[in-house]
Design an enzyme around this catalytic site. Sequence first.
Site, PDB file in Angstrom:
ATOM      1  N   GLU A  16       0.857  -1.194   0.000  1.00  0.00           N
ATOM      2  CA  GLU A  16       0.000   0.000   0.000  1.00  0.00           C
ATOM      3  C   GLU A  16       0.892   1.243   0.000  1.00  0.00           C
ATOM      4  OE1 GLU A  16      -3.276   0.114   2.829  1.00  0.00           O
ATOM      5  OE2 GLU A  16      -3.442   2.278   2.642  1.00  0.00           O
TER       6      GLU A  16
ATOM      7  N   ARG B  19      -7.635   2.408  13.439  1.00  0.00           N
ATOM      8  CA  ARG B  19      -8.513   1.264  13.213  1.00  0.00           C
ATOM      9  C   ARG B  19      -8.498   0.301  14.408  1.00  0.00           C
ATOM     10  NH1 ARG B  19     -11.756  -1.058   9.159  1.00  0.00           N
ATOM     11  NH2 ARG B  19     -11.293   0.327   7.431  1.00  0.00           N
TER      12      ARG B  19
ATOM     13  N   GLU C 259     -10.572  -8.506   4.077  1.00  0.00           N
ATOM     14  CA  GLU C 259      -9.903  -8.554   5.369  1.00  0.00           C
ATOM     15  C   GLU C 259     -10.672  -9.245   6.506  1.00  0.00           C
ATOM     16  OE1 GLU C 259      -9.437  -4.222   4.873  1.00  0.00           O
ATOM     17  OE2 GLU C 259      -7.548  -4.515   5.937  1.00  0.00           O
TER      18      GLU C 259
END
Length: 751
Positions: A226, A304, A706
Amino acid sequence: MKNIDSFTHLRGESIFVDDIITRQDTLFGLTFDSPKAHGKIISVNYAKAEAVPGVIKIFTYKDILGENQIGGIIPDEELWAEKEVHFIGQPIAFIVAKSEKIAKKAKQLIEIEIEELPVITTAKEAKEKGSFINAPRSFNLGNTENAFKNSDFIFTGETFSNGQEHLYLETQGCYAIPQENGNIKLISSTQGPTAVQKTTAKVLGVPMHKIEVDVTRLGGGFGGKEDQATPWAVMTAVAVQHLKKPVKYILNRHDDLRMTGKRHPYQSSFKIGINKDLKITAFEAEFLQNSGAAADLSPAIAERTLFHATNSYFIPNVQTTVLSCKTNLPPNTAFRGFGGPQGMFVIESAITYAADKLGINKKEIQEKNLLKEGDSFSYGQIAKQVEALNSWETATTNFDLKTLKSTVQKFNQENTLYKKGLSLMPITFGISFTNTPMNHARALVHIYQDGSVGVSTGAVEMGQGVNTKMLQVAYQTLGISPDKVKLETTNTTRVANTSPTAASATADLNGKAVLKACTLLIERLKVVAAKMLSVATEEVSITENVVFVNGKNSDLSWEKLIAEAMLQRVALSENAHYATPKIHFDKSKEKGHPFAYHVYGTAITQVTLDCIRGTYEIDFVKIAHDFGKSMNFGIDIGQVEGALAQGIGWMTMEEIAYDKNGRLLSNALSTYKVPDVFSAPKSVEIIPLKTKGNDMAILKSKAVGEPPLMYGIGSYFAIQDAIKQFNPNAELKFHSPYTPEKVLMDLYAEN
Ligand code: MTE
Ligand code: HPA
Ligand code: MOS
């Protein structure tokens, strides 16, 4: 529909960066990286290396015409170290030579002198020394202090979960090719083509339009590409800018393992309050994230962790804090779950610990506190279309938990040296980038005049099947057969300003853009068809390459329709943009509605433990999973199975080890064990939950990339359950991965 890549994959014909036919004058790059984890660079002597025949040039920070800065969220990371080094593997220079072999030889001749500084390798140490990436973040709900006062029981504890190597089959790499007028084309193995383009432009000091990034597919990314595909691409681009020759750089496995970041290890502490009726009254946690030497994506990952700190449970009083701790390890980065798994491990540990102390089955606490419709998450979002209880009941009923339990009980009574353990692992995972502005995507659809179609999006295919899903959306919306649609490479000149392929949201975001573009095209074509057939536009539909009128097929084919549209000068291309509606988040209050929706599920895991050796086998994992209305069940099942295996690996056998000097010890596949066919569960059963589906998901097919990784957490607690059967007095430890060595210690621990 089969994954459209399966044919070329199976025949070994799929193209990855290293398969690109290179130009004859291509040069090869190699990184010279820091041998020390922390220190001042006193001197570097390149003379001997430069003298090796075939070495073209060794690039350092001095050759950068723009900014020596590659930090994504925080500008705290140099492309090539100038004065100080902060981790072993930090790039210092880039050798470009006529062959890889020559570059390797030259690398060994570089002499560096470093004045060493103290090295921090753990998050705890960093906290003690006040070494942080940024300010801490906290999510709070209700009032934990008051709630603890009124709680019947309070338990506190500590947990550790280790990092994880991505181990994408295709290592990091890039092939950079000069174009005319100083333009550069980068063929990169990246999840974020725009991140590569933007950072390259910044470092080279050129506008973004001079840099074109093209991605055919990745041999896996799992979050590791990423942000961390960027430096290698930028290095090749700097070399091209100076040398005006193509430069290729593919990291070998050792270099990739040493230089790139991994899943973040977390050291955490918890405090949980419970009442006699087994309702959780309050939960506090402090998460120490081992961020490594630079921010990379750590702040977003930390966030997160907070979003998922209460997993599938409703807890009325919550106080959670995360600290991104700066250490002298390679910057840790995105990895499937993106901080969520680390958060969920802690709440599951807290519940397990409480149940153990209360002498009850953990299941009773889990069940009592599952999220219900209308409950609030700690960040203010109200849970809607909740499937927590549905998935729990579907799993326990359909897989007959009662019988599973009595079978285990019987086995454990009859066996002294083998013990079986069971666990239940519910999951709730929010879908959307937690950073609201990232939730948009574009698609460019061309209908060629022969009726064939080309689709470009910002999505990167990395094995998750997103291209197949995009193709499905296109052919179904256009009403044509799948063979008429081709997925183009992901290219920044065709689809610009993309978010990375991440957050499991790629199919949703890009798929909705494809849907929009194709819908616009089909509306336009219906007008043409209606005219040709002298009927009203509303009466027209297109199915399987034929125009239908009021549900009856006409003799007007798709090809004839397109040919006529072309003659009538109707636009046969469409570019659409989709931005997730309704989502928002206020960071000053840490409240909002950040997720389009949540994905739910429950896994039942059973293990058999060899109490002499500490080894174990996973008998089965049985999962009730919330797919919504799966648009491609084959692909989605593959995602659940793959994520589960990866989650089990993280929790059981994959053990990253650094020594005190910050040197990676688990630096090869001989010292880093990933799940193989022998360690995979003996059986995996997955049943789709019956649900209405969610309109925010593409074709009501929920994101799947995920969430299932976190079913793997169940394996830790199943092993622990089996240990308890052998050694009932064992004090529970929450120190993943549960390697056979640790299991053995716990089997014979005396408390
Ligand atoms: N599946 C395969 N085969 N290879 C991968 O690299 N990455 C995972 C997941 N599944 C990955 C994968 C991660 S980390 C994410 S975020 C999602 O795929 C991204 O793709 P999606 O948004 O299309 O689900
Ligand atoms: N998930 C995955 N990748 C990301 C996110 C996220 O929420 N935010 C930024 N990059
Ligand atoms: Mo996935 S960790 O969001 O690339």
